[in-house]
Design a protein around this motif. Structure first.
Motif, PDB file in Angstrom:
ATOM      1  N   GLU A 259       0.823  -1.209   0.000  1.00  0.00           N
ATOM      2  CA  GLU A 259       0.000   0.000   0.000  1.00  0.00           C
ATOM      3  C   GLU A 259       0.857   1.259   0.000  1.00  0.00           C
ATOM      4  OE1 GLU A 259      -3.312   0.199  -0.270  1.00  0.00           O
ATOM      5  OE2 GLU A 259      -3.334  -1.974  -0.518  1.00  0.00           O
ATOM      6  N   ALA A 260       1.920   1.273   0.802  1.00  0.00           N
ATOM      7  CA  ALA A 260       2.763   2.470   0.905  1.00  0.00           C
ATOM      8  C   ALA A 260       3.412   2.814  -0.420  1.00  0.00           C
ATOM      9  CB  ALA A 260       3.824   2.270   1.977  1.00  0.00           C
ATOM     10  N   ARG A 261       3.760   1.806  -1.197  1.00  0.00           N
ATOM     11  CA  ARG A 261       4.447   2.052  -2.474  1.00  0.00           C
ATOM     12  C   ARG A 261       3.504   2.529  -3.577  1.00  0.00           C
ATOM     13  NH1 ARG A 261       7.913  -1.999  -0.342  1.00  0.00           N
ATOM     14  NH2 ARG A 261       6.500  -3.693  -0.927  1.00  0.00           N
ATOM     15  N   ARG A 262       2.227   2.652  -3.286  1.00  0.00           N
ATOM     16  CA  ARG A 262       1.292   3.198  -4.274  1.00  0.00           C
ATOM     17  C   ARG A 262       1.460   4.710  -4.433  1.00  0.00           C
ATOM     18  NH1 ARG A 262      -2.493  -0.752  -5.479  1.00  0.00           N
ATOM     19  NH2 ARG A 262      -2.834  -2.349  -3.880  1.00  0.00           N
ATOM     20  N   THR A 263       2.059   5.364  -3.449  1.00  0.00           N
ATOM     21  CA  THR A 263       2.229   6.818  -3.512  1.00  0.00           C
ATOM     22  C   THR A 263       3.552   7.154  -4.194  1.00  0.00           C
ATOM     23  OG1 THR A 263       3.380   6.999  -1.394  1.00  0.00           O
ATOM     24  CG2 THR A 263       0.968   7.016  -1.336  1.00  0.00           C
ATOM     25  N   PRO A 286      -7.177  12.010  -5.641  1.00  0.00           N
ATOM     26  CA  PRO A 286      -7.751  11.760  -6.969  1.00  0.00           C
ATOM     27  C   PRO A 286      -6.712  11.823  -8.083  1.00  0.00           C
ATOM     28  CG  PRO A 286      -9.176  13.211  -5.705  1.00  0.00           C
ATOM     29  CD  PRO A 286      -7.927  13.046  -4.905  1.00  0.00           C
ATOM     30  N   GLY A 287      -6.668  10.746  -8.873  1.00  0.00           N
ATOM     31  CA  GLY A 287      -5.767  10.687 -10.009  1.00  0.00           C
ATOM     32  C   GLY A 287      -4.336  10.357  -9.676  1.00  0.00           C
ATOM     33  N   VAL A 288      -4.031  10.139  -8.395  1.00  0.00           N
ATOM     34  CA  VAL A 288      -2.642   9.884  -8.004  1.00  0.00           C
ATOM     35  C   VAL A 288      -2.499   8.522  -7.325  1.00  0.00           C
ATOM     36  CG1 VAL A 288      -0.648  10.742  -6.707  1.00  0.00           C
ATOM     37  CG2 VAL A 288      -2.260  12.362  -7.741  1.00  0.00           C
TER      38      VAL A 288
END
Length: 335
Positions: A259-263, A286-288
């Motif tokens: 989950e953390a690596r989604r940012t 949104p969109g990121v």
């Protein structure tokens, strides 16, 4: 005749005294933060840092028609002005710390060091601002958006109520590290100069660390050094923040790394993902990115839950930091 104290015993006693001063200063600073909050802007060192960075940026960051695809001279100017400001902050903090700890009795040194440390972190203000977003949402969506705009740099004009609430929770999680855990981490390791340098780096990232245009100027190359410096200094504290949140919730957030690596950020995703998983809510920009996409929609009560969880993490960090100070001073002074 009394036998002289062995050298190792004297060294250990001195180390223990210094450790107690640092620990007392830490807890006093936390107490000041809780009961008094932030000092006035004209006496706030972070405001002074921002004024320096704003003055430099307003004169150096290029207008849109001046932007170059690759601008190494501007990168080096940004790095140089960052280093000049950082050195000034470090030296000022080191001088103040030395004057306080070397020339005052322990109780006075602890009191003044606590007063000097307090402006370099901000937990009460962060908590109050996030809860104020929820209170404003109870009035109207526009009020919630206006309150959120005080916390985040993104455009809030089109955010829904859910997105406003999610953004506030994300801000609480991310800034738990930036505004509290990280500056105190560097205080534990390097004293007042460490905390001051981190706050300078984090302020520089907040003001310069953008890609593209902001406020009519392009920050891509001027702010690149500032952004990378903040990434480096925040890397370990961001992961410690996860551990503190897990300790506060007394459970480990499953699938945290994924989950953390989604940012896009190497650091902010970790405390944000941990908060989303521990509270059980979905958080998204949104969109990121979307964190814990299968979580429930954040409700009004979840904002309070995140504040409570973060408050427990703050208390846990104060205890852990105190133990770490004792250990570091003991190792540093042991012959």
């Amino acid at each position: 005749m009394t036998a002289p104290m062995p050298a190792f015993s004297f060294s250990f006693s001195l180390a223990f005294a210094h450790a107690l001063v640092a620990i007392a200063a830490l807890w006093l600073a936390l107490a000041i933060d809780r009961w008094l909050g932030e000092p006035t802007a004209r006496l706030h060192p972070v405001v002074w840092m921002g004024q320096y960075l704003g003055w430099v940026g307003s004169r150096i960051a290029p207008r849109p028609h001046q932007v170059k695809r690759v601008d190494l001279p501007l990168f080096f100017i940004g790095a140089l002005t960052w280093c000049i400001g950082g050195m000034a902050v470090w030296c000022a903090a080191l001088l103040l710390q030395s004057l306080v700890t070397l020339h005052l009795p322990a109780w006075a040194a602890a009191a003044l060091l606590g007063l000097l440390l307090k402006p370099l972190f901000a937990w009460r203000m962060l908590r109050d601002e996030v809860l104020a977003v929820e209170a404003a949402l109870a009035v109207s969506l526009d009020a919630g958006r206006a309150q959120l705009a005080r916390l985040v740099s993104r455009d809030v004009s089109m955010l829904s109520e859910r997105e406003v609430r999610e953004s506030a929770i994300e801000s609480l999680a991310e800034n738990l590290n930036d505004s509290l855990v990280a500056p105190l981490f560097w205080f534990v390791l390097l004293g007042l100069p460490g905390a001051a340098l981190y706050r300078f780096a984090n302020t520089a990232d907040a003001m310069w660390g953008y890609r593209g245009l902001r406020n009519g100027r392009d920050w891509t190359w001027l702010g690149k050094w500032a952004a990378r410096a903040d990434d480096v200094l925040s890397w370990l504290p961001a992961r410690i923040t996860v551990l503190l949140l897990a300790l506060a919730a007394w459970q480990w957030p499953r699938d945290l790394g994924r989950e953390a690596r989604r940012t896009p950020s190497p650091n902010s995703g970790w405390p944000m993902a941990a908060m989303a998983l521990l509270v059980g809510v979905r958080l998204a920009k949104p969109g990121v990115y979307t964190l814990n996409g299968e979580g429930r929609k954040a409700a009004a009560a979840d904002t309070q839950r995140t504040a409570v969880l973060a408050g427990r993490a703050v208390l846990a960090w104060a205890v852990v930091a105190s133990v770490a100070i004792l250990a570091i001073f003991s190792m540093a002074r042991w012959p």
